[in-house]
Design an enzyme around this catalytic site. Sequence first.
Site, PDB file in Angstrom:
ATOM      1  N   CYS A 332      56.261 -18.240  75.339  1.00 53.48           N
ATOM      2  CA  CYS A 332      54.818 -17.987  75.278  1.00 53.48           C
ATOM      3  C   CYS A 332      54.192 -18.783  74.129  1.00 53.48           C
ATOM      4  O   CYS A 332      54.104 -19.999  74.203  1.00 53.48           O
ATOM      5  CB  CYS A 332      54.543 -16.490  75.168  1.00 53.48           C
ATOM      6  SG  CYS A 332      52.849 -16.050  75.632  1.00 53.48           S
ATOM      7  N   HIS A 434      57.938 -13.892  79.509  1.00 57.00           N
ATOM      8  CA  HIS A 434      58.531 -12.856  78.671  1.00 57.00           C
ATOM      9  C   HIS A 434      59.645 -12.157  79.446  1.00 57.00           C
ATOM     10  O   HIS A 434      59.604 -12.055  80.665  1.00 57.00           O
ATOM     11  CB  HIS A 434      57.479 -11.820  78.254  1.00 57.00           C
ATOM     12  CG  HIS A 434      56.470 -12.343  77.294  1.00 57.00           C
ATOM     13  ND1 HIS A 434      56.784 -12.667  75.993  1.00 57.00           N
ATOM     14  CD2 HIS A 434      55.149 -12.617  77.447  1.00 57.00           C
ATOM     15  CE1 HIS A 434      55.696 -13.099  75.373  1.00 57.00           C
ATOM     16  NE2 HIS A 434      54.690 -13.088  76.228  1.00 57.00           N
TER      17      HIS A 434
END
Length: 502
Positions: A332, A434
Amino acid sequence: MKGIMIQGTASDVGKSLIATAICRAFANEGVRVVPFKSQNMSNNSYVTIDGKEIGRAQGIQAEAANTEATVEMNPILLKPRSDQDSEVVLLGEATKTLSGRDYRDSFYEKGLETITSSLEKLEEKYDLIVMEGAGSPVEVNLKAKELVNMKVAEMADVPVILVADIDRGGVFASIVGTLELLSDDERARVQGIVINKFRGDSSLFENGIQWLEEKTGIPVLGLLPYMDNHMIDAEDSLSLPLSSTNESINTIEIVVIKPPYISNFSDLEPFYYEQDVAIKWVKHPDEIKNPDAIILPGTKSTIRDLQYFKNAGFDKRVRQFVDEGGYVVGICGGYQMLGMRLIDPTGSDTGIRFTEEEGLGFIPAVTTFSKEKLTIRVEGKLHPYTGMDLTIDGYEIHLGETKQESDRHFLLLSDGREEGYYGNSGQMIGTYLHHLFHNDKWRNQWLNRLRRRKGLKEQGIVPIQELKEQKYDELAAHFLKHIDWEKLKEITLRWRKKNELD
């Protein structure tokens, strides 16, 4: 609805873990139990099945309760973006970024309305609610407009269990002081005390329990021993997992560079289940010696944390590591940092419009931040470019869109998107996904590559989800062993019956 609320004398006394244990214990008895935290402040979040965002603790508690997480379990989530400002996530969707003062001045009535609605919806579906407070219920400068402790216990009309952490010292003062600062009505709601994180011979504390009960008039329901290696995901950076102590020449060392505004550090939790893997959290480049891999985790403030890393000299140390053949993964915000450039035209990342920052320069990509956040559960496969055929699932939470000048993608998602970067046979990986390393087969293949490179024996797959379920049961058993469970259930049921009679 019947219920109970876990409040603490301070932050990180163990409220979340105890609430998780209670959820599991009731669920194991066949009770339709639901977790609830009205307002959470954490950058470690959880994406629900419908793509909404809540605090990770309530997602984990829902798993322990054997139910699907929904936004009503954590209707308000505050995600810090600086020392002054937080993004407000309302019923799972980002709304605006506010300072602490602006939030208190403009949001209180809306917060009460949202909490009331969420409690009503949960009451329709569940038999019992396990509520969690935040910090301390006696922050006198904040009590007038608090949305998470005694005000919410009053709204739900549930009794309160007060938890204190004996490991940090001052347990008697913290308990008595908290009770003294409560109003008479608030104090009457406190029906039990739990002392957490005890080390040593519990018989030596028997006179302490007697003193507390005589002084406060409130029963001590239990003395919980410190529980090592419980493996339940942490809520915020106060509970950040420690660096592993498993260090030897036969160990894979993974360095995690910790940004000031780290988010979703639960991405790293699976490595703690691997017996030959050591995780080392670092805040300075001099702490990076000779690891086998470096991970740049997510962050709620990518450009600020990137500037912090460069000012500290991490960019030079990571470059040296890569030049020496080291493996790097960016997740991310970490993925965004690995690119060539980051552009924030609307100020959605920094709060300052038209901000631009040079990236670390490892991935031929440019990230542009937008106002709209993407939160979605995703599944797919490793991209054909990787040469591996593995299914992958996880979730995305990000503002930025990253465009690559490369076809070296990491994932091919089920919606058709080519996602992430996979360079030099996996030496450099960047992805928005994630929970990447919660995929057991992928984590095993990635680690075995590091093991082979180091001349170590390959290991088999560690089944994380099975182990998590086992850990939930172990946590509940630990709690029941050291708590007066029948008394706690009596408090929960008696309170509602008493009030119905009144």
